[in-house]
Scaffold this motif. Structure first.
Motif, mmCIF file in Angstrom:
data_model
loop_
_atom_site.group_PDB
_atom_site.id
_atom_site.type_symbol
_atom_site.label_atom_id
_atom_site.label_comp_id
_atom_site.label_asym_id
_atom_site.label_seq_id
_atom_site.Cartn_x
_atom_site.Cartn_y
_atom_site.Cartn_z
ATOM 1 N N MET A 169 -8.580 -0.509 11.269
ATOM 2 C CA MET A 169 -8.159 0.852 10.978
ATOM 3 C C MET A 169 -6.919 0.818 10.085
ATOM 4 O O MET A 169 -6.006 0.019 10.296
ATOM 5 N N VAL A 170 -6.950 1.665 9.069
ATOM 6 C CA VAL A 170 -5.801 1.844 8.196
ATOM 7 C C VAL A 170 -5.267 3.258 8.406
ATOM 8 O O VAL A 170 -5.995 4.237 8.202
ATOM 9 N N ALA A 171 -4.014 3.355 8.839
ATOM 10 C CA ALA A 171 -3.404 4.667 9.123
ATOM 11 C C ALA A 171 -2.383 4.990 8.034
ATOM 12 O O ALA A 171 -1.416 4.234 7.833
ATOM 13 N N PHE A 172 -2.631 6.110 7.320
ATOM 14 C CA PHE A 172 -1.692 6.602 6.307
ATOM 15 C C PHE A 172 -0.920 7.805 6.884
ATOM 16 O O PHE A 172 -1.529 8.728 7.440
ATOM 17 N N ALA A 205 7.991 14.693 0.386
ATOM 18 C CA ALA A 205 9.448 14.664 0.411
ATOM 19 C C ALA A 205 9.999 13.328 0.860
ATOM 20 O O ALA A 205 11.137 13.236 1.287
ATOM 21 N N GLY A 206 9.199 12.266 0.847
ATOM 22 C CA GLY A 206 9.697 10.954 1.285
ATOM 23 C C GLY A 206 8.649 9.871 1.065
ATOM 24 O O GLY A 206 7.594 10.088 0.464
ATOM 25 N N ARG A 207 8.975 8.710 1.615
ATOM 26 C CA ARG A 207 8.080 7.573 1.415
ATOM 27 C C ARG A 207 7.002 7.540 2.497
ATOM 28 O O ARG A 207 7.300 7.720 3.687
ATOM 29 N N PRO A 208 5.733 7.296 2.113
ATOM 30 C CA PRO A 208 4.658 7.243 3.114
ATOM 31 C C PRO A 208 4.804 6.014 4.012
ATOM 32 O O PRO A 208 5.488 5.048 3.679
ATOM 33 N N GLU A 209 4.132 6.089 5.145
ATOM 34 C CA GLU A 209 4.060 4.965 6.082
ATOM 35 C C GLU A 209 2.601 4.507 6.171
ATOM 36 O O GLU A 209 1.689 5.338 6.189
ATOM 37 N N LEU A 236 0.707 4.137 -2.773
ATOM 38 C CA LEU A 236 0.422 5.521 -2.392
ATOM 39 C C LEU A 236 1.522 6.459 -2.894
ATOM 40 O O LEU A 236 1.245 7.570 -3.384
ATOM 41 N N GLN A 237 2.785 6.022 -2.815
ATOM 42 C CA GLN A 237 3.888 6.863 -3.278
ATOM 43 C C GLN A 237 3.802 7.091 -4.788
ATOM 44 O O GLN A 237 4.085 8.196 -5.272
ATOM 45 N N ARG A 238 3.427 6.077 -5.545
ATOM 46 C CA ARG A 238 3.300 6.255 -6.993
ATOM 47 C C ARG A 238 2.202 7.240 -7.339
ATOM 48 O O ARG A 238 2.322 8.028 -8.274
ATOM 49 N N LEU A 270 0.832 -1.210 0.000
ATOM 50 C CA LEU A 270 0.000 0.000 0.000
ATOM 51 C C LEU A 270 0.871 1.266 0.000
ATOM 52 O O LEU A 270 0.542 2.257 -0.667
ATOM 53 N N ALA A 271 1.971 1.231 0.743
ATOM 54 C CA ALA A 271 2.853 2.404 0.799
ATOM 55 C C ALA A 271 3.447 2.702 -0.577
ATOM 56 O O ALA A 271 3.523 3.880 -1.005
#
Length: 465
Positions: free
Chosen positions: A156-159, A117-121, A108-110, A104-105
C-alpha cells in the motif's frame, strides 16, 4: 544416508547432468526472486509513477477548485477496488520517510506546484491489510484481475497532501507485490527445467554414443571375442579413449599370437629330440630300464601337449554363437552316459539362450563332468537362473570333497590331489585350470564348494547379456 544418497544420485551420466543443472537452475531462480523481493520499494515506486501519483495530483487540484462541501463527494468518486481517498482535518502520523518515500514526496510536490500549503507525506507499507487501505470503509476482500485475493499479496502506498486551510487529502493505493513462489515463477522454472533436461539428455546420448560402443567392445574383448578396431568418433576425450583401446587390443592380440607361435615352435622342436630319444631307448637291452625311459618320454610328450591345450583354451578365436544352454549341457551328459558313466541332468533347466563360444564352453563343462565322474563316482548337472542377468550351471558329485584350503588351489595348473600321481587315474592337473580359463573368457566365474551332505559342487556363473 549412503543408501539414500545412492538412490537420489542417478547412475547414468545424463541423469547426473540433468540433476546438477536443474538444481543449479532452481538455486539461481531462488536467488533471483529473493533479490527482486528485496527490491520491492523500487518496484512499488515504478508502479506508483504510472497511475497512483497522477490520480492524487488530479484529485488534489479538483478539490482545491471546487467548493469545500463537494470535497467528500469528489474523494468518494475517486475510490475504486484498489484505491481509497478521503478528506480530513487530521494530518498523517508523524514519521521519518525512507529514501524512496522522500523521493516520491518531492516528485508529488513538484507536480502539485502551487496547489496546497505544504509538503506532502508518503508512506509505503508492504505488510498492510485491506482495512488499513481505507479506514473510512472496509469493503469485503475481492479477487483482482489476476485472481489474487486482495489483502494477501499487496502493498500500500499512502499519499497525504496538505490542502488550503487545515484540510488534508489522504489517498491510499494498492500495489500488487511479486511473491517468491507465484504462478509465473513456478511456470518459468518448470519450463526451464524441462528444456534443460531434454537438451542435456539428447546431447549426452549423442556425445556418448561412441562411449557406449567402446564399453560394448571392451566387454566382448574381455570375453575373448575378436573385435574390429573402433572408429574414432565423439568428443576428444572419448576419441582418445577409443584410440587407446584400439592400441591395447592390437598389442594384446599380437602378444598372444607371438606366444602361440613360440609355443608351437617349442613343441615342434621338442618332438624331434623326444622321438630320437624314444628310438634310442629301443636299443637298450635291459627291458625294465627301457620301459622306464619310454614312460618318462611319454610323460614329457603328454606335458607338452597339455600345455599347448591350456594355452589354446586361454586364447581361442572361436566365433560367438547363441545356443540353448540346456541342450548343450544335455549333450555333454549324454556323451558320458553313453560310455557307462553315472552322469545325469536335472529335469528342470534354466531355459535360456546364451551367447557363447560353444566348443570352448562344452570343453569346460566336459572337464567338470569328467572330474565328477572320475573322483566323485557320479555327476549331476543342473542349470538355473538366480537372476535375470546371470545363469548358472552346477555339477555335483558324491565324492569325498576337498579341504577348504584346497578349493582355490585346485584351479592351479598341474596341481593334483589324487594320491597315486598316475596320469591314468589323476590326469595332468589341467582340467579345472582350463575350465576356469574358458569361463573367465566368457565373463563368468567358476567356483568349487563342498556339499553339506558330502561331495563337491562346481558352479559356473555366466552373464546373460
Amino acid at each position: 544416508m549412503r543408501r539414500l544418497a545412492r538412490f537420489l544420485w542417478p547412475r547414468s551420466l545424463a541423469g547426473r547432468l540433468v540433476l546438477l543443472l536443474v538444481a543449479t537452475l532452481a538455486l539461481s531462480q531462488l536467488i533471483l526472486v529473493i533479490v527482486l523481493q528485496s527490491e520491492h520499494d523500487n518496484i512499488v515506486v515504478d508502479i506508483v509513477r504510472g497511475q497512483a501519483l497522477s490520480q492524487t495530483v488530479t484529485l488534489a487540484r479538483l478539490i482545491e477548485t471546487m467548493p469545500a462541501e463537494d470535497a467528500d463527494r469528489l474523494a468518494a468518486a475517486f475510490g475504486s477496488r484498489g484505491a481509497c481517498a478521503w478528506v480530513a482535518s487530521e494530518p498523517p502520523e508523524s514519521r521519518e520517510m525512507t529514501r524512496a518515500e522522500d523521493g516520491l514526496a518531492r516528485l508529488l510536490q513538484r507536480r502539485l506546484r502551487a496547489t496546497g500549503a505544504g509538503r506532502p507525506e508518503v508512506h509505503i507499507a508492504t505488510d498492510g491489510s485491506w482495512e488499513r487501505l481505507c479506514p473510512q470503509r472496509a469493503p469485503r476482500p475481492r479477487r483482482d484481475a489476476t485472481g489474487v485475493v486482495e489483502g494477501k499479496s499487496f502493498g500500500m502506498v499512502a499519499f497525504s497532501v496538505p490542502l488550503s486551510g487545515t484540510r488534508w487529502l489522504h489517498m491510499n493505493t494498492v500495489v500488487v507485490l511479486p511473491g517468491i513462489w507465484n504462478r509465473p515463477t513456478l511456470l518459468s522454472f518448470l519450463i526451464s527445467a524441462l528444456a534443460v533436461s531434454l537438451v542435456t539428455i539428447a546431447g549426452v546420448r549423442l556425445q556418448t554414443r561412441s562411449l557406449r560402443s567402446l564399453a560394448d567392445a571392451s566387454e566382448r574383448f574381455g570375453r575373448g571375442e575378436t573385435v574390429e578396431a573402433l572408429a574414432l568418433r565423439g568428443p576428444a576425450e572419448v576419441a582418445a579413449a577409443t584410440l587407446a583401446f584400439n592400441t591395447m587390443q592390437q598389442r594384446l592380440s599380437q602378444f598372444v599370437r607371438d606366444r602361440m607361435r613360440l609355443l608351437a615352435a617349442i613343441s615342434h622342436d621338442l618332438r624331434t629330440p623326444l622321438t630320437t630319444l624314444r628310438l634310442k631307448a629301443e636299443f637298450v637291452d635291459d627291458q625294465e630300464v627301457r620301459a622306464d625311459i619310454v614312460a618318462t618320454i611319454d610323460e614329457l610328450v603328454a606335458i607338452c601337449e597339455a600345455t599347448l591345450a591350456f594355452t589354446r583354451a586361454e586364447a581361442t578365436s572361436e566365433a560367438t554363437q547363441t545356443v540353448d544352454l540346456d541342450a548343450l549341457c544335455a549333450d555333454v551328459v549324454e556323451e558320458f552316459a553313453s560310455v557307462g558313466a553315472d552322469a545325469q541332468i536335472a529335469d528342470e533347466g534354466a531355459d535360456v539362450l546364451l551367447a557363447c563360444r560353444p566348443v570352448a564352453l562344452r570343453r569346460a563343462l566336459r572337464n567338470l563332468v569328467d572330474n565328477a565322474v572320475r573322483y566323485g563316482r557320479r555327476a549331476k548337472v543342473t542349470t538355473l537362473r538366480p537372476s535375470p542377468a546371470t545363469v548358472c550351471v552346477r555339477v555335483e558329485d558324491d565324492g569325498p570333497g576337498l579341504a577348504e584350503d584346497q578349493l582355490e588351489q585346485a584351479f592351479q595348473p598341474f596341481v593334483r590331489f589324487e594320491p597315486s600321481r598316475s596320469q591314468e587315474t589323476g590326469g595332468m592337473g589341467l582340467g579345472l585350470a582350463i575350465a576356469r580359463s574358458i569361463v573367465k573368457a566368457h565373463g563368468g566365474e567358476l567356483t568349487l564348494s563342498n556339499r553339506p551332505g558330502g561331495g563337491l559342487t562346481a558352479e559356473i556363473a555366466l552373464p546373460t547379456a
